[in-house]
Design a protein around this motif. Structure first.
Motif, short mmCIF file in Angstrom:
data_model
loop_
_atom_site.label_atom_id
_atom_site.label_comp_id
_atom_site.label_asym_id
_atom_site.label_seq_id
_atom_site.Cartn_x
_atom_site.Cartn_y
_atom_site.Cartn_z
N PRO A 160 28.88 36.17 38.10
CA PRO A 160 29.37 37.03 39.18
C PRO A 160 28.31 37.28 40.26
O PRO A 160 27.12 37.13 40.02
N GLU A 179 39.86 28.53 38.45
CA GLU A 179 40.25 29.92 38.26
C GLU A 179 39.38 30.82 39.13
O GLU A 179 38.14 30.75 39.06
N GLU A 186 38.56 34.74 40.00
CA GLU A 186 38.75 36.14 39.63
C GLU A 186 38.95 37.00 40.88
O GLU A 186 38.80 36.54 42.02
N ASP A 187 39.29 38.26 40.67
CA ASP A 187 39.45 39.20 41.77
C ASP A 187 38.13 39.40 42.51
O ASP A 187 37.04 39.21 41.95
N ASN A 188 38.23 39.81 43.76
CA ASN A 188 37.08 40.16 44.59
C ASN A 188 36.14 38.98 44.84
O ASN A 188 34.92 39.14 44.93
N THR A 206 30.73 27.39 36.05
CA THR A 206 30.90 28.83 36.09
C THR A 206 29.97 29.37 37.17
O THR A 206 28.75 29.14 37.11
N LYS A 213 33.55 33.75 39.33
CA LYS A 213 33.61 35.14 38.86
C LYS A 213 33.55 36.14 40.01
O LYS A 213 33.12 35.84 41.11
N SER A 214 33.95 37.35 39.68
CA SER A 214 34.11 38.43 40.65
C SER A 214 32.83 38.68 41.46
O SER A 214 31.71 38.56 40.95
N LEU A 244 35.36 28.16 36.90
CA LEU A 244 35.61 29.60 36.99
C LEU A 244 34.69 30.21 38.04
O LEU A 244 33.47 30.05 37.96
#
Length: 347
Positions: free
Chosen positions: A225, A186, A188-190, A222, A206-207, A204
């Motif tokens: 971010p 997954e 995320e945006d950005n 993970t 992260k942004s 995952l």
């Protein structure tokens, strides 16, 4: 053809990552060394695995059958010559054997080339690569059997695991060879992803995270971010890398750093935790080669950039700074604000 893997030896020069596991159980990308090598051998009648040091780990990993082939374990000493004696004693009626030491990673191309060549031995740049194909009925192991075998030079790769930085280099070589972009996790945006990057399912990103391939990220991780994952990096299963900068490093399964930290040209062990502000240094001001202690003797690594080699279950306090080439044994720790100038061993 029977495939014989000698994985009984200890590998003290590759410590701290081989303090509590045999070299055969080190992971390269998403497979252990022994899995890589057995798969490289191609079709086999039977796998025979010599185990000794931390034998239970290998037995549990492979089980009674691997890749559809029966596995037989033989408990042996950590002495290579004892393995050869046992091979001669128990396999005298076998017509063809592929035998290798499991302290290197061999390519599929080279192992199958060797298997097809009767009574041959693999060499890498003229040096023994510790892989052999022979007929026990024709070659007497009690003599210096290597002299009876024709040398065959490596065509693809043979990645030795003698020193801890070799383990890093082996992972880098394999991640560079992937040459594929595969994003299953997954995102995320950005998030910026450039180059050949493998991100497994269940991970995952992260942004704000920036990833420059080649990079391999296994499942259950993970990242971010705002993490910066630079090229030649491998993240094992379940790694938690918060606002980290990582370059040319291996973070083994379960490594955690949820705050700002930096790791480069390093191997960070399973289930370690970096306290906030932990930094590995990697470059000498004079640009010279790094030295490190190997079995209590100073050793020239031949590398101008070299980070830290951290064993399993190590905990660093906040603000820990680690000198280049330093090694922390499994289960050790550092105090907040500590500067690690020397290798740290178990008490």
């Amino acid at each position: 053809m029977k495939v014989i893997c000698y994985a009984a030896m200890e590998s003290p020069q590759c410590s701290p990552h081989t303090v509590n596991r045999p070299a055969a159980m080190l992971k390269a990308l998403d497979k252990t060394v022994i899995e890589h090598n057995l798969l490289a051998c191609g079709e086999a009648e039977e796998y025979i695995v010599f185990v000794g040091f931390e034998a239970d780990k290998i037995i549990e990993k492979l089980g009674d059958e691997f890749n559809g082939v029966k596995v037989r374990f033989i408990t042996a000493s950590t002495n290579w010559n004892d393995c050869l004696t046992e091979v001669e004693r128990s396999l005298f009626d076998t017509r063809q054997v592929l035998l290798f030491k499991c302290d290197s990673i061999y390519s599929k191309e080279d192992m199958q080339m060797l298997a097809a060549d009767r009574n041959a031995r693999l060499t890498c740049e003229g040096k023994e690569a510790n892989a052999f194909s022979f007929d026990p009925a024709e070659v007497s192991i009690s003599d210096d059997f290597q002299k009876c075998l024709r040398p065959v030079e490596v065509q693809d790769y043979c990645l030795p695991l003698r020193y801890p930085w070799n383990y890093l280099e082996a992972n880098v070589e394999l991640v560079r060879r992937l040459k594929v972009r595969e994003i299953k996790g997954e995102i995320e945006d950005n998030v910026v992803i450039k180059g050949d990057v493998h991100i497994a399912e269940g991970t995952l990103i992260k942004s704000g995270t920036y990833i420059e391939g080649p990079v391999f990220i296994d499942s259950g991780c993970t990242v971010g971010p705002f993490a910066y994952i630079r090229k030649d990096t491998v993240l094992g299963k379940g790694v938690q890398a918060g606002r980290m900068e990582i370059y040319d490093s291996v973070l083994m399964d379960g490594f955690t750093s949820k705050h700002i930290s930096y790791a480069a040209h390093s191997v960070l062990g399973e289930n370690c935790n970096f306290g906030a502000g932990t930094i590995t240094a990697d470059y000498r001001h004079d640009g010279g080669n790094h030295t490190t202690l190997i079995e209590n003797k100073k050793f020239d690594t031949g590398r101008r950039k070299l980070g830290a080699f951290i064993g399993d279950n190590v905990k660093t306090g906040i603000g820990t700074l680690i000198y280049p080439g330093r090694k922390l044994w499994p289960g050790t720790s550092s105090l907040p604000g500590e500067v690690i100038k020397k290798d740290r061993f178990n008490s």
